[in-house]
Design a protein around this motif. Structure first.
Motif, PDB file in Angstrom:
ATOM      1  N   VAL A 202       2.434 -10.684  -0.008  1.00 15.88           N
ATOM      2  CA  VAL A 202       1.243  -9.901   0.301  1.00 15.88           C
ATOM      3  C   VAL A 202       1.128  -8.706  -0.638  1.00 15.88           C
ATOM      4  O   VAL A 202       2.076  -8.344  -1.341  1.00 15.88           O
ATOM      5  CB  VAL A 202       1.251  -9.423   1.767  1.00 15.88           C
ATOM      6  N   LYS A 203      -0.032  -8.112  -0.641  1.00 14.57           N
ATOM      7  CA  LYS A 203      -0.295  -6.976  -1.524  1.00 14.57           C
ATOM      8  C   LYS A 203       0.613  -5.795  -1.192  1.00 14.57           C
ATOM      9  O   LYS A 203       1.147  -5.125  -2.086  1.00 14.57           O
ATOM     10  CB  LYS A 203      -1.762  -6.560  -1.404  1.00 14.57           C
ATOM     11  N   GLU A 204       0.788  -5.546   0.115  1.00 15.15           N
ATOM     12  CA  GLU A 204       1.609  -4.408   0.543  1.00 15.15           C
ATOM     13  C   GLU A 204       2.004  -4.585   1.998  1.00 15.15           C
ATOM     14  O   GLU A 204       1.268  -5.194   2.786  1.00 15.15           O
ATOM     15  CB  GLU A 204       0.824  -3.092   0.383  1.00 15.15           C
ATOM     16  N   LEU A 205       3.167  -4.071   2.344  1.00 16.56           N
ATOM     17  CA  LEU A 205       3.599  -3.992   3.738  1.00 16.56           C
ATOM     18  C   LEU A 205       3.675  -2.521   4.101  1.00 16.56           C
ATOM     19  O   LEU A 205       4.422  -1.758   3.482  1.00 16.56           O
ATOM     20  CB  LEU A 205       4.966  -4.652   3.930  1.00 16.56           C
ATOM     21  N   ILE A 206       2.881  -2.132   5.101  1.00 16.50           N
ATOM     22  CA  ILE A 206       2.908  -0.752   5.573  1.00 16.50           C
ATOM     23  C   ILE A 206       3.572  -0.725   6.949  1.00 16.50           C
ATOM     24  O   ILE A 206       3.108  -1.386   7.879  1.00 16.50           O
ATOM     25  CB  ILE A 206       1.487  -0.155   5.669  1.00 16.50           C
ATOM     26  N   ILE A 207       4.664   0.015   7.044  1.00 18.34           N
ATOM     27  CA  ILE A 207       5.334   0.204   8.327  1.00 18.34           C
ATOM     28  C   ILE A 207       4.680   1.409   8.986  1.00 18.34           C
ATOM     29  O   ILE A 207       4.735   2.518   8.448  1.00 18.34           O
ATOM     30  CB  ILE A 207       6.838   0.423   8.128  1.00 18.34           C
ATOM     31  N   ALA A 208       4.053   1.193  10.137  1.00 25.29           N
ATOM     32  CA  ALA A 208       3.174   2.216  10.699  1.00 25.29           C
ATOM     33  C   ALA A 208       3.496   2.512  12.167  1.00 25.29           C
ATOM     34  O   ALA A 208       3.002   1.831  13.071  1.00 25.29           O
ATOM     35  CB  ALA A 208       1.715   1.777  10.557  1.00 25.29           C
ATOM     36  N   PRO A 209       4.309   3.542  12.436  1.00 26.49           N
ATOM     37  CA  PRO A 209       4.525   3.959  13.825  1.00 26.49           C
ATOM     38  C   PRO A 209       3.217   4.522  14.408  1.00 26.49           C
ATOM     39  O   PRO A 209       2.446   5.151  13.694  1.00 26.49           O
ATOM     40  CB  PRO A 209       5.585   5.057  13.712  1.00 26.49           C
TER      41      PRO A 209
END
Length: 353
Positions: A202-209
């Motif tokens: 994928v383009k990006e993985l954002i870990i988002a609490p």
């Protein structure tokens, strides 16, 4: 004298396959793991139905009928072009592929080049290394070379009629809520999520609490993501014929991701059981994904995406009604589902529908 076949199996299954072949062909001479090479069985049989009988054995992966058996000497191998050429039409394409086992004074490339040139001289057929109509297979086992002519591979990974799924995933960002709780569980779930994100490139993985959380639990989760990504990336480097980059991974507050991406007019998709089914929105969704500059998919963890963010999403989609996916299944389930509707849309565009 009967016909010879090279039978390929999973490593370690040679003896099992050999026993079943002996049962299926009473007259067969069978050699499992010739010269100690695993994954191979040599078969000789005069039974006219030998090919079909061997193919009927589940432990057998491929059966290659042998056209010629010669000493593993380059000049002798090239002479087999006289037997292979009549099996290739002038309007067909072909390729020579050699697997060499043992020590010889020539390389597999030498065989491909010399035998290919001779066959082309005899047939006037064109060489196609990617999608040949016929493959001249040269299997060298010690001091013997076995030559076969088989159709182009039936089960190809990459063919011209398959649409490259990376066309979609290159512009798709996954926003994943982190797992929290026991340290070991955090790391374990992180590994699975990191592996999944890397697998889809994928383009990006954002870990988002979604709110303040324990820093050390988050640290364990991120460590797991890195371990999972590294393990999958190593496999991709060995398996793919193209260069594979690591997926960028970042940390960002969930609500700020929504604010920023919505302001930039990205396509926002939230996966949640409260939304309509994929079947209800697939046509419009696929079209919007096609034209979107970036697609942002939000996936929950233990808890779903906060309901207040639904107002800002372009789509809230229920992937499987009456089912809730485990955290580690979120990325594969969402991305495979989106790819299926996207591919259907692309096929329709090709047909002018």
């Amino acid at each position: 004298m009967g016909k010879k076949f090279i039978v390929k199996t999973q490593k370690g299954m040679e003896s099992v396959a050999a026993n079943y072949i002996r049962e299926a062909l009473s007259d067969a001479k069978v050699w499992a793991s010739p010269l100690g090479y695993s994954g191979l069985v040599l078969v000789e049989s005069g039974d006219e139905t030998a090919l079909e009988r061997i193919e009927g054995i589940p432990e057998v992966e491929r059966v290659i009928p042998v056209v010629a058996e010669v000493p593993a000497v380059l000049d002798e191998i090239v002479k087999t072009a006289e037997l292979a050429a009549p099996m290739i039409g002038e309007n067909e394409t072909f390729a020579v592929k050699t697997t060499r086992r043992g020590k010889h004074d020539f390389s597999s490339i030498d065989v491909n080049r010399a035998l290919g040139a001779r066959i082309q001289e005899l047939t006037k057929a064109d060489v196609d290394l990617s999608w040949p109509d016929k493959v001249v297979q040269v299997e060298i086992i010690g001091d013997k070379a076995y030559i076969s002519v088989v159709p182009g591979e039936e089960f190809r990974k990459f063919t011209p009629d398959k649409i490259d799924a990376r066309e979609l995933f290159r512009k798709l960002t996954v926003v994943q809520m982190p797992y929290w709780g026991d340290y070991k569980a955090c790391r374990s779930f992180g590994e699975k999520i990191g592996r999944a994100a890397q697998a889809f490139e994928v383009k990006e993985l954002i870990i988002a609490p979604k709110e303040k959380m324990d820093a050390f639990e988050l640290a364990e989760f991120i460590k797991g993501v890195r371990i999972g990504q590294e393990s999958r990336h190593q496999i991709q480097r060995e398996a793919y014929p193209w260069k594979v980059d690591k997926v960028p991974v970042s940390v960002w507050d969930l609500h700020q991701v929504v604010r920023d991406k919505k302001r930039d007019k990205r396509l926002l998709i939230i996966t949640d059981p409260k939304g309509p089914t994929l079947a209800e929105v697939k046509d419009r969704l696929a079209r919007d994904m096609f034209y979107a500059k970036e697609i942002v998919v939000f996936i929950g963890s233990r808890e779903g995406i906060p309901r207040g963010l639904f107002r800002f999403a372009d789509y809230v989609v229920d992937l499987a009604p009456y089912m809730t996916f485990a955290t580690e299944h979120g990325i594969p389930a969402a991305l495979v589902s989106l790819w299926e509707v996207y591919e259907e849309y692309l096929r329709g565009r090709e047909k002018g529908e």
